[in-house]
Design a protein around this motif. Structure first.
Motif, PDB file in Angstrom:
ATOM      1  N   THR A  41       0.842  -1.195   0.000  1.00  0.00           N
ATOM      2  CA  THR A  41       0.000   0.000   0.000  1.00  0.00           C
ATOM      3  C   THR A  41       0.875   1.241   0.000  1.00  0.00           C
ATOM      4  O   THR A  41       1.962   1.249   0.566  1.00  0.00           O
ATOM      5  N   VAL A  45      -0.557   1.367   5.099  1.00  0.00           N
ATOM      6  CA  VAL A  45      -1.650   1.200   6.061  1.00  0.00           C
ATOM      7  C   VAL A  45      -1.554  -0.214   6.626  1.00  0.00           C
ATOM      8  O   VAL A  45      -1.097  -1.129   5.936  1.00  0.00           O
ATOM      9  N   LEU A  47      -2.522  -3.912   7.485  1.00  0.00           N
ATOM     10  CA  LEU A  47      -3.360  -4.921   6.830  1.00  0.00           C
ATOM     11  C   LEU A  47      -3.615  -6.062   7.805  1.00  0.00           C
ATOM     12  O   LEU A  47      -2.725  -6.454   8.552  1.00  0.00           O
ATOM     13  N   ARG A  48      -4.839  -6.588   7.787  1.00  0.00           N
ATOM     14  CA  ARG A  48      -5.176  -7.803   8.540  1.00  0.00           C
ATOM     15  C   ARG A  48      -5.660  -8.823   7.528  1.00  0.00           C
ATOM     16  O   ARG A  48      -6.453  -8.495   6.640  1.00  0.00           O
ATOM     17  N   THR A  59      -8.057  -9.693   2.768  1.00  0.00           N
ATOM     18  CA  THR A  59      -7.276  -8.648   3.421  1.00  0.00           C
ATOM     19  C   THR A  59      -8.196  -7.512   3.822  1.00  0.00           C
ATOM     20  O   THR A  59      -8.959  -7.015   2.999  1.00  0.00           O
ATOM     21  N   ARG A  60      -8.106  -7.113   5.081  1.00  0.00           N
ATOM     22  CA  ARG A  60      -8.903  -5.989   5.596  1.00  0.00           C
ATOM     23  C   ARG A  60      -7.980  -4.804   5.850  1.00  0.00           C
ATOM     24  O   ARG A  60      -6.855  -4.971   6.303  1.00  0.00           O
ATOM     25  N   LEU A  61      -8.501  -3.623   5.550  1.00  0.00           N
ATOM     26  CA  LEU A  61      -7.767  -2.404   5.817  1.00  0.00           C
ATOM     27  C   LEU A  61      -8.756  -1.256   5.895  1.00  0.00           C
ATOM     28  O   LEU A  61      -9.909  -1.392   5.488  1.00  0.00           O
TER      29      LEU A  61
END
Length: 145
Positions: A41, A45, A47-48, A59-61
């Motif tokens: 990114t 940021v 990332l989970r 991927t969550r952000l």
């Protein structure tokens, strides 16, 4: 044969925006990775990641306000020949399908089946059952999307 894959996606968000990405190669191809397709990114940021019920790496952000660029590059070892479909083009009846297939027959919030069913039958209802119909649908999507 080596296959290089990658992307660069640019978003502009007016406010912090939660995102759920499904951009990584499926885990079943992990043994073919020479260079993993890690998500980058810009700006950075956190990332989970988690694996969903289908084995997809999700991927969550939260995108910050402004421009966010997502990118990845990967290299895979793949067979030199493309997959050749088997000669069996039989279309099973619903009663013959295993239970684990049933969820794929349900409507989706991503496709308004009640609005598109009639059009689908008009376009594809005349095609032979089985592999020929699937190929006609794939060809239509390839040529129109």
């Amino acid at each position: 044969m080596r296959l290089r894959v990658g992307y660069e996606l640019v978003y502009e968000c007016p406010q912090p925006t939660p995102m759920l990405l499904m951009l990584n190669t499926h885990y079943s191809r992990a043994q073919d990775m020479l260079v993993p397709d890690h998500i980058n990114t810009q700006p950075w940021v956190p990332l989970r990641q988690y694996q969903d019920a289908f084995g997809n790496l999700c991927t969550r952000l939260t995108a910050p306000p402004g421009v966010l660029t997502l990118s990845a590059r990967g290299v895979f070892e793949v067979p030199p020949n493309h997959e050749v479909p088997g000669s069996n083009g039989y279309q099973h009846t619903i009663e013959e399908l295993p239970d684990e297939c049933m969820m794929f027959l349900l409507g989706s919030r991503y496709c308004e089946t009640d609005l598109l069913s009639e059009s689908a039958w008009q376009i594809f209802g005349h095609t032979p059952l089985g592999r020929s119909r699937v190929q006609a649908i794939c060809d239509f999507v390839h040529n129109h999307v």
